[in-house]
Design a protein around this motif. Structure first.
Motif, PDB file in Angstrom:
ATOM      1  N   ARG A  33       0.842  -1.193   0.000  1.00 15.42           N
ATOM      2  CA  ARG A  33       0.000   0.000   0.000  1.00 15.42           C
ATOM      3  C   ARG A  33       0.879   1.244   0.000  1.00 15.42           C
ATOM      4  O   ARG A  33       0.821   2.082   0.897  1.00 15.42           O
ATOM      5  N   CYS A  34       1.720   1.343  -1.025  1.00 15.77           N
ATOM      6  CA  CYS A  34       2.684   2.438  -1.109  1.00 15.77           C
ATOM      7  C   CYS A  34       1.970   3.787  -1.154  1.00 15.77           C
ATOM      8  O   CYS A  34       1.034   3.979  -1.948  1.00 15.77           O
ATOM      9  N   LEU A  35       2.422   4.704  -0.323  1.00 10.47           N
ATOM     10  CA  LEU A  35       1.770   6.011  -0.233  1.00 10.47           C
ATOM     11  C   LEU A  35       1.850   6.778  -1.548  1.00 10.47           C
ATOM     12  O   LEU A  35       0.988   7.606  -1.838  1.00 10.47           O
ATOM     13  N   ASN A 135      15.167   0.061   6.037  1.00  8.07           N
ATOM     14  CA  ASN A 135      14.716   0.097   7.427  1.00  8.07           C
ATOM     15  C   ASN A 135      13.280  -0.417   7.481  1.00  8.07           C
ATOM     16  O   ASN A 135      12.388   0.156   6.865  1.00  8.07           O
ATOM     17  N   ASP A 136      13.059  -1.502   8.230  1.00 13.07           N
ATOM     18  CA  ASP A 136      11.752  -2.152   8.189  1.00 13.07           C
ATOM     19  C   ASP A 136      10.643  -1.257   8.734  1.00 13.07           C
ATOM     20  O   ASP A 136       9.534  -1.227   8.183  1.00 13.07           O
ATOM     21  N   ALA A 137      10.909  -0.525   9.789  1.00 15.01           N
ATOM     22  CA  ALA A 137       9.883   0.346  10.362  1.00 15.01           C
ATOM     23  C   ALA A 137       9.483   1.430   9.364  1.00 15.01           C
ATOM     24  O   ALA A 137       8.291   1.732   9.197  1.00 15.01           O
ATOM     25  N   VAL A 145       3.521  -2.771   4.862  1.00 21.69           N
ATOM     26  CA  VAL A 145       3.976  -4.156   5.052  1.00 21.69           C
ATOM     27  C   VAL A 145       5.476  -4.156   5.339  1.00 21.69           C
ATOM     28  O   VAL A 145       6.182  -3.195   5.050  1.00 21.69           O
ATOM     29  N   SER A 146       5.950  -5.272   5.888  1.00 19.74           N
ATOM     30  CA  SER A 146       7.374  -5.438   6.177  1.00 19.74           C
ATOM     31  C   SER A 146       8.172  -5.611   4.880  1.00 19.74           C
ATOM     32  O   SER A 146       7.637  -6.032   3.851  1.00 19.74           O
TER      33      SER A 146
END
Length: 246
Positions: A33-35, A135-137, A145-146
């Motif tokens: 769900r890329c911004l 960076n996962d966060a 998503v991760s």
């Protein structure tokens, strides 16, 4: 029984999704769900037009002179093409029988490395892998998503020796900082299968799709990166002897 694919749209003379002139099949459905997504209308897994491989191949063959003359071919994009791996594998297999170059444009969000994934990759000449953020966060903030499946897929491509281009979208406040670029460069540095990194400046071309669907576009306050920013990001890769272009 023929495999059925859900197709969002087709672009017969694409020039930015792989080498040469490309016949691009945008597959329906995506789990990220890329911004900044400029194909917001591709997310729904159940939308799109149902098509058979033969239906697509009849169109592709008609464009073959243009594809071959430019060193181009067929690209499966999306949405996320790997969500319909069985269909794309059949499509690429048919393309290879016709001597047509194949390119998989993917975010690498692969649940399992099943035999059909290997069958798809066996018939893929080039993988363009989008790595959004190391960076996962931050990746979760940007895509919901991760990044773990994507990074595992990148390592699998390296293990296979699969010819790969990495795509990295430079978005203000999310991926335009030097530490993020360094982290990506360090990750792909050992990967001898990676030919280059394509740095893609964030743009607002998909904003109208969000608005047309009655949804809020979260990046209204973000502008495309400056040339100076793009050059600074590029330098991170070139300083590590990684070919980077934008």
């Amino acid at each position: 029984m023929a495999v059925i694919g859900r197709i969002h749209s087709i672009e017969s003379f694409g020039t930015v999704d792989g080498p040469g002139i490309r016949f691009i099949t945008f597959m329906q459905g995506c789990l990220m769900r890329c911004l900044y997504c400029h194909n917001r209308d591709t997310w729904d897994l159940h939308d799109g037009k149902e098509m058979k491989v033969d239906d697509l191949m009849s169109q592709i063959i008609s464009y073959r002179p243009f594809l071959e003359a430019s060193g181009g071919g067929v690209t499966a994009s999306g949405g996320e093409a790997i969500l319909q791996a069985e269909f794309v594998a059949e499509l690429f297999k048919a393309c290879k029988k016709e001597g047509i170059h194949t390119c998989l444009d993917t975010n690498g969000f692969v649940r399992k490395h099943t035999p059909v994934i290997d069958e798809l990759l066996d018939n893929t000449d080039l993988v363009m892998l989008d790595i959004k953020q190391m960076n996962d966060a931050k990746h979760i903030d940007l895509t919901n998503v991760s990044n773990q499946r994507t990074l595992q897929f990148a390592e699998y491509l390296h293990k296979r020796g699969q010819k790969t281009w990495i795509r990295y979208v430079v978005v203000g406040g999310y991926t335009d900082d030097i530490p993020s670029a360094i982290a990506l460069a360090e990750f792909i540095k050992p990967m001898t299968n990676v030919e280059k990194v394509e740095l893609l400046p964030y743009h607002e071309l998909g904003k109208h799709k969000w608005e047309a669907m009655g949804e809020k576009y979260e990046l209204n306050s973000i502008s495309p990166p400056s040339r100076e920013t793009m050059e600074q990001i590029k330098k991170v890769f070139t300083d590590m002897d990684i070919n980077a272009v934008y």
